[in-house]
Scaffold this motif. Structure first.
Motif, PDB file in Angstrom:
ATOM      1  N   PRO A  76       0.818  -1.222   0.000  1.00  0.00           N
ATOM      2  CA  PRO A  76       0.000   0.000   0.000  1.00  0.00           C
ATOM      3  C   PRO A  76       0.855   1.276   0.000  1.00  0.00           C
ATOM      4  N   ALA A  77       1.972   1.277   0.695  1.00  0.00           N
ATOM      5  CA  ALA A  77       2.853   2.449   0.704  1.00  0.00           C
ATOM      6  C   ALA A  77       3.435   2.695  -0.685  1.00  0.00           C
ATOM      7  N   VAL A  78       3.804   1.621  -1.383  1.00  0.00           N
ATOM      8  CA  VAL A  78       4.317   1.749  -2.747  1.00  0.00           C
ATOM      9  C   VAL A  78       3.225   2.328  -3.644  1.00  0.00           C
ATOM     10  N   ALA A  79       2.005   1.809  -3.510  1.00  0.00           N
ATOM     11  CA  ALA A  79       0.890   2.276  -4.339  1.00  0.00           C
ATOM     12  C   ALA A  79       0.523   3.728  -4.030  1.00  0.00           C
ATOM     13  N   ILE A  80       0.450   4.065  -2.758  1.00  0.00           N
ATOM     14  CA  ILE A  80       0.066   5.430  -2.372  1.00  0.00           C
ATOM     15  C   ILE A  80       1.109   6.443  -2.837  1.00  0.00           C
ATOM     16  N   THR A  81       2.369   6.102  -2.715  1.00  0.00           N
ATOM     17  CA  THR A  81       3.426   7.016  -3.159  1.00  0.00           C
ATOM     18  C   THR A  81       3.351   7.247  -4.657  1.00  0.00           C
ATOM     19  N   LEU A  82       3.109   6.182  -5.406  1.00  0.00           N
ATOM     20  CA  LEU A  82       3.003   6.319  -6.852  1.00  0.00           C
ATOM     21  C   LEU A  82       1.768   7.135  -7.232  1.00  0.00           C
ATOM     22  N   PHE A 114      -0.744   1.927 -12.558  1.00  0.00           N
ATOM     23  CA  PHE A 114       0.164   1.040 -11.825  1.00  0.00           C
ATOM     24  C   PHE A 114      -0.129   1.074 -10.327  1.00  0.00           C
ATOM     25  N   ALA A 115      -0.420   2.261  -9.787  1.00  0.00           N
ATOM     26  CA  ALA A 115      -0.740   2.363  -8.357  1.00  0.00           C
ATOM     27  C   ALA A 115      -1.985   1.545  -8.030  1.00  0.00           C
ATOM     28  N   ALA A 116      -3.005   1.660  -8.880  1.00  0.00           N
ATOM     29  CA  ALA A 116      -4.237   0.900  -8.654  1.00  0.00           C
ATOM     30  C   ALA A 116      -3.977  -0.604  -8.757  1.00  0.00           C
TER      31      ALA A 116
END
Length: 130
Positions: A76-82, A114-116
């Motif tokens: 989730p941190a990777v997705a939220i940052t992106l 990509f984030a989604a």
């Protein structure tokens, strides 16, 4: 599902590391579509400074991908940052107008997609592990 997640993370990391490295070492000339653009020393300094954080984000994505079983809680941190990086581009679009090249608009779309997908894969991995 972990293989798809790992591939997606490596795709993100590759793009991030290439763009971040290009900006860190080339300044504004490293921004796609802005070759030979002129930037003030302050803007060039800020771009290169922020590129270091973009590179760290890419390294973090690689680190997470190397052991998804134990590190999937970081997805989730990777997705939220992106997603936040894409949102920042949208804010810039409305604050300053459309960029002079389509590469940056395409990057925004890819970042949101990509984030989604990263978050979706995270949810599927959690569901499948229970």
């Amino acid at each position: 599902m972990q293989i798809a997640t790992r591939i997606l993370l490596w795709m993100v990391a590759l793009i991030v590391l290439l763009t971040g490295g290009g900006i860190m070492f080339n300044g504004i000339d490293g921004v796609p579509g802005l070759k030979d653009a002129v930037a003030s020393p302050a803007i060039d300094s800020e771009l290169r400074f922020l590129a270091a954080f973009w590179l760290a984000y890419g390294a973090f994505a690689v680190w997470v991908s190397l052991n998804l079983t134990e590190r999937q809680t970081f997805l989730p941190a990777v997705a939220i940052t992106l997603a936040a990086s894409a949102a920042a581009r949208v804010v810039s679009y409305f604050a300053n107008g459309q960029p002079n090249n389509s590469t940056l608009i395409a990057a925004t779309v890819v970042e949101f997609i990509f984030a989604a997908l990263i978050y979706l894969f995270y949810r599927l991995n959690i569901r499948n592990s229970n």
